[in-house]
Scaffold this active site. Structure first.
Site, PDB file in Angstrom:
ATOM      1  N   ALA A  33       7.476  30.333  -0.004  1.00  0.00           N
ATOM      2  CA  ALA A  33       7.526  30.699   1.461  1.00  0.00           C
ATOM      3  C   ALA A  33       6.867  32.554   1.357  1.00  0.00           C
ATOM      4  CB  ALA A  33       8.814  30.797   2.463  1.00  0.00           C
ATOM      5  N   ASN A  34       6.680  33.267   2.964  1.00  0.00           N
ATOM      6  CA  ASN A  34       6.722  34.500   2.719  1.00  0.00           C
ATOM      7  C   ASN A  34       7.146  35.010   3.443  1.00  0.00           C
ATOM      8  OD1 ASN A  34       5.184  34.886   4.833  1.00  0.00           O
ATOM      9  ND2 ASN A  34       3.658  33.189   3.798  1.00  0.00           N
ATOM     10  N   ARG A  35       6.838  36.693   3.468  1.00  0.00           N
ATOM     11  CA  ARG A  35       7.621  37.518   4.466  1.00  0.00           C
ATOM     12  C   ARG A  35       7.817  37.725   5.922  1.00  0.00           C
ATOM     13  NH1 ARG A  35      10.976  40.201   0.673  1.00  0.00           N
ATOM     14  NH2 ARG A  35      10.661  40.799  -1.384  1.00  0.00           N
ATOM     15  N   ALA A  99       1.000  33.490   8.654  1.00  0.00           N
ATOM     16  CA  ALA A  99       1.036  33.839   7.213  1.00  0.00           C
ATOM     17  C   ALA A  99       1.397  32.376   6.702  1.00  0.00           C
ATOM     18  CB  ALA A  99       2.161  34.983   6.732  1.00  0.00           C
TER      19      ALA A  99
END
Ligand code: CTP
Ligand code: CA
Length: 221
Positions: A33-35, A99
């Site tokens: 995943a990402n922030r 994102a």
């Protein structure tokens, strides 16, 4: 479109918005995943709804509350996000603020991965995810106005211009994520279009959203 006095600028319009990260499973308990917090995308959905639009918000896993008056479709992976976006068409405009993970594990394990006996790290092959913005920009039911984001940590405008051309969208909101933009309350963006570049001041994400919604209303008027 309803032009009765007292109606709002986006009354009768349908807007598609993506927001948040995607989660790409490695096994039943782990993911890539990402922030992304979803703050900016959710604020854009709310701002478009405030101008009278019917809004479909396709969101990855976030802790943001659902914006009032918006239809929220929750997804986990990039492939689910693409399917949900295609299912939401037709739309007058689309804003791709999510994102999206660029890659996903090639073959997610169906059971929790165990540490190999020799203490080696497991191999982790990745494959590219579909590009949702590029796919929708070239879709037979392409929305009239397609807006992408570009999260960059360097050479922000140059990369954004390249993305505008490569993806086939109309505008790119270029987002400098070298600081605390991801997850933070404010954003410094540049609106990149065929006509040129507009530098916006550092603004709360709700203000960026309100300005963008105004520009969308102008463009569709
Ligand atoms: N995007 C998308 N689907 C993907 C990747 C990105 O729809 N699989 C969209 C994002 O929502 C954003 C835009 O494309 O609107 C640009 O995303 P970004 O990550 O900045 O660009 P990439 O093309 O993925 O390039 P890179 O990550 O290498 O900078
Ligand atoms: Ca990317």
């Amino acid at each position: 479109r309803n032009t009765e006095p007292g109606t709002l600028p986006l009354t009768g319009r349908h807007m598609l918005v993506t927001s948040g990260p995607t989660h790409e499973p490695l096994d039943p308990v782990r993911y890539l995943a990402n922030r992304s917090s979803g703050k900016q995308g959710h604020a854009i959905a709310a701002a478009l709804a405030a101008l009278g639009a019917r809004v479909t918000l396709v969101s990855g896993p976030v802790t943001q509350p659902d914006p009032a008056g918006v239809t929220v479709v929750r997804v986990e992976t990039a492939r689910e996000m693409l399917a949900a976006c295609e299912a939401a068409l037709p739309a007058d405009a689309a804003v791709f603020a999510a994102a999206v993970a660029d890659w996903r594990p090639a073959a997610p394990a169906t059971q929790k991965m165990k540490k190999p006996a020799d203490d080696a790290a497991p191999p982790m092959a990745l494959v590219p995810n579909p590009d949702i913005l590029a796919t929708l920009s070239r879709h037979p039911q392409r929305p009239r106005l397609v807006i992408g984001f570009a999260a960059e940590t360097e050479r922000v405008i140059e990369h954004a211009r390249a993305k505008l051309a490569r993806k086939g969208c109309d505008w790119i909101v270029a987002n400098d994520v070298s600081g605390d933009a991801m997850g933070g309350a404010e954003n410094t963006v540049h609106l990149v279009t065929a006509a040129g570049v507009e530098d916006w001041p550092r603004l709360p994400k709700a203000e960026v959203a309100a300005r963008l919604a105004d520009r969308v209303a102008e463009a569709l008027a």
